[in-house]
Enzyme design. Structure first.
Site, PDB file in Angstrom:
ATOM      1  N   LYS A   1       0.845  -1.204   0.000  1.00 16.36           N
ATOM      2  CA  LYS A   1       0.000   0.000   0.000  1.00 16.36           C
ATOM      3  C   LYS A   1       0.883   1.258   0.000  1.00 16.36           C
ATOM      4  CE  LYS A   1      -0.173  -0.413   4.989  1.00 16.36           C
ATOM      5  NZ  LYS A   1      -0.839  -1.043   6.115  1.00 16.36           N
TER       6      LYS A   1
ATOM      7  N   TYR B   1      16.855  29.780   6.551  1.00 18.24           N
ATOM      8  CA  TYR B   1      15.723  30.528   7.094  1.00 18.24           C
ATOM      9  C   TYR B   1      15.858  30.745   8.594  1.00 18.24           C
ATOM     10  CZ  TYR B   1      12.897  30.165   2.827  1.00 18.24           C
ATOM     11  OH  TYR B   1      12.420  30.282   1.562  1.00 18.24           O
TER      12      TYR B   1
HETATM   13  C1  LIG Z   1      -0.031  -1.999   6.666  1.00 14.51           C
HETATM   14  C2  LIG Z   1      -0.615  -3.289   7.064  1.00 14.51           C
HETATM   15  C3  LIG Z   1       0.197  -4.411   7.254  1.00 14.51           C
HETATM   16  C4  LIG Z   1       1.715  -4.350   7.237  1.00 14.51           C
HETATM   17  O1  LIG Z   1       2.156  -3.904   8.483  1.00 14.51           O
HETATM   18  P1  LIG Z   1       3.711  -3.626   8.829  1.00 14.51           P
HETATM   19  O2  LIG Z   1       3.685  -3.185  10.239  1.00 14.51           O
HETATM   20  O3  LIG Z   1       4.158  -2.558   7.892  1.00 14.51           O
HETATM   21  O4  LIG Z   1       4.432  -4.895   8.616  1.00 14.51           O
HETATM   22  C5  LIG Z   1      -0.426  -5.618   7.532  1.00 14.51           C
HETATM   23  N1  LIG Z   1      -1.776  -5.692   7.626  1.00 14.51           N
HETATM   24  C6  LIG Z   1      -2.576  -4.622   7.469  1.00 14.51           C
HETATM   25  C7  LIG Z   1      -4.043  -4.768   7.617  1.00 14.51           C
HETATM   26  C8  LIG Z   1      -2.026  -3.390   7.204  1.00 14.51           C
HETATM   27  O5  LIG Z   1      -2.823  -2.322   7.079  1.00 14.51           O
END
Ligand SMILES: *Cc1c(COP(=O)(O)O)cnc(C)c1O
Length: 348
Positions: free
Chosen positions: A41, A251
């Site tokens: 994702k 800045y």
């Molecule tokens: C993002 C996500 C993961 C992965 O989690 P990590 O902590 O990055 O390994 C797994 N399951 C779900 C439902 C997620 O949203």
């Protein structure tokens, strides 16, 4: 008139594909009898979903997780749509119709989403049950609902809130998840994220869902020996200048040179995800030599002290010191934020 393709801005994210693949293999091995999938994702946590999908599919990874249906298109032609789970599920009737027509697998998180899915024609889906994070997911009490009974569930999943800690909540969630597994029949069962894999076999089910650790993140110390670094942000020195004693840099003049110095202007700033948290405390590197950030990080550039590397010139490149566990400690940002904030201007 069409414009010719412009050159890339002088910043890039070097991605070590071998390390990425090695991390997936390690997580797959650590998952014991379960197989490891891959959470891709948010554009593969900022690393690039397509690059990640291509590398991991080539290594034998079969199960991929995106948040929204729109993110799945990045994987088109690489991954069978039926092996891409849309974690947030259908957001509307229109989204459910899209997911159905693309052949993707929605994760049903609520009775409302179950209804969307039936109305779109239904079919294979996953089911997320909430066991204590109280975020997305069907309440345990709704598992007996007739809408749920009619679903064709491929993977029954839940998500851990505190897998990166030794919290009593882990065991509570495990017990509830086991109860859900006894109640709903499914081909696969899945509970563990990266950190959850290290909580032991009971947490594995038949499929694990690592994200962060694929990309070099270490959410639990036990993972450190197994995980290699994957990303290295790099940027060019656009200008080198001599700064006289008493002159300030950047800045709000937060840094003043106490002696004459050579300063380098690096082509990276907070718009690229090199956040202001690094102002006055970030480090860049030339080989193994550390070059401290001086003054405020700006939107598109950052100034470093070149005293330790007098040979550096305009047009040379430097590395950010961005090893995730270390960078998280120095900056106070999470390893997740450090990855996903890396911006769109990077060549990857
Ligand atoms: C993002 C996500 C993961 C992965 O989690 P990590 O902590 O990055 O390994 C797994 N399951 C779900 C439902 C997620 O949203």
């Amino acid at each position: 008139m069409t414009w010719p393709d412009a050159p890339q801005p002088p910043l890039r994210l070097a991605v070590d594909r071998e390390a990425l693949i090695a991390n997936w293999r390690a997580l797959d091995r650590l998952s014991g009898k379960a197989r490891a999938g891959a959470a891709v994702k948010a554009d593969g946590y900022g690393v690039g979903a397509r690059l990640v999908g291509e590398s991991l599919a080539g290594a034998g990874c079969r199960d991929f997780f995106v948040a929204y249906s729109s993110e799945a298109a990045e994987l088109s032609g690489l991954i069978e749509p039926c092996n891409i789970s849309v974690l947030h599920g259908p957001q509307s009737a229109e989204d459910a119709a899209y997911i159905a027509s693309a052949g993707l697998r929605p994760v049903i998180n609520s009775l409302r989403q179950a209804k969307f899915w039936y109305d779109a024609g239904g079919g294979a889906c996953d089911l997320m049950v909430d066991t204590g994070i109280n975020r997305l997911g069907l309440a345990m009490a709704d598992l007996g609902d007739e809408l749920v009974g009619g679903l064709d569930v491929v993977t029954l999943m839940s998500h851990l809130a505190s897998a990166d800690e030794d919290s009593p909540l882990n065991a509570v969630q495990l017990a509830r998840w086991q109860q859900a597994c006894a109640q709903v029949s499914s081909r696969d069962t899945s509970l563990a994220n990266s950190a959850g894999i290290m909580l032991g076999e009971a947490y594995h089910g038949t499929l694990t869902r690592p994200g962060l650790s694929l990309y070099g993140g270490v959410p639990r110390g036990e993972l450190a020996p197994h995980i290699r670094r994957v990303v290295q942000p790099q940027a060019m020195l656009m200008q080198v200048r001599d700064v006289a004693a008493g002159e300030s840099i950047g800045y709000n003049a937060t840094f003043t040179a106490s002696q004459p110095m050579r300063a380098g202007v690096v082509a990276i700033g907070y718009a690229d995800g090199y956040l202001r948290a690094w102002s006055g405390k970030g480090m860049m590197k030339s080989g193994t030599v550390h070059l401290p950030v001086v003054g405020r990080v700006s939107m598109d550039m950052t100034v470093i002290d070149l005293a330790a590397a007098p040979q550096l010139q305009e047009g040379d490149w430097v590395d950010m010191a961005y090893d995730l566990p270390f960078a998280a400690e120095v900056s106070g940002l999470s390893q997740y934020e450090l990855l996903t904030s890396l911006g769109r201007r990077f060549g990857r």
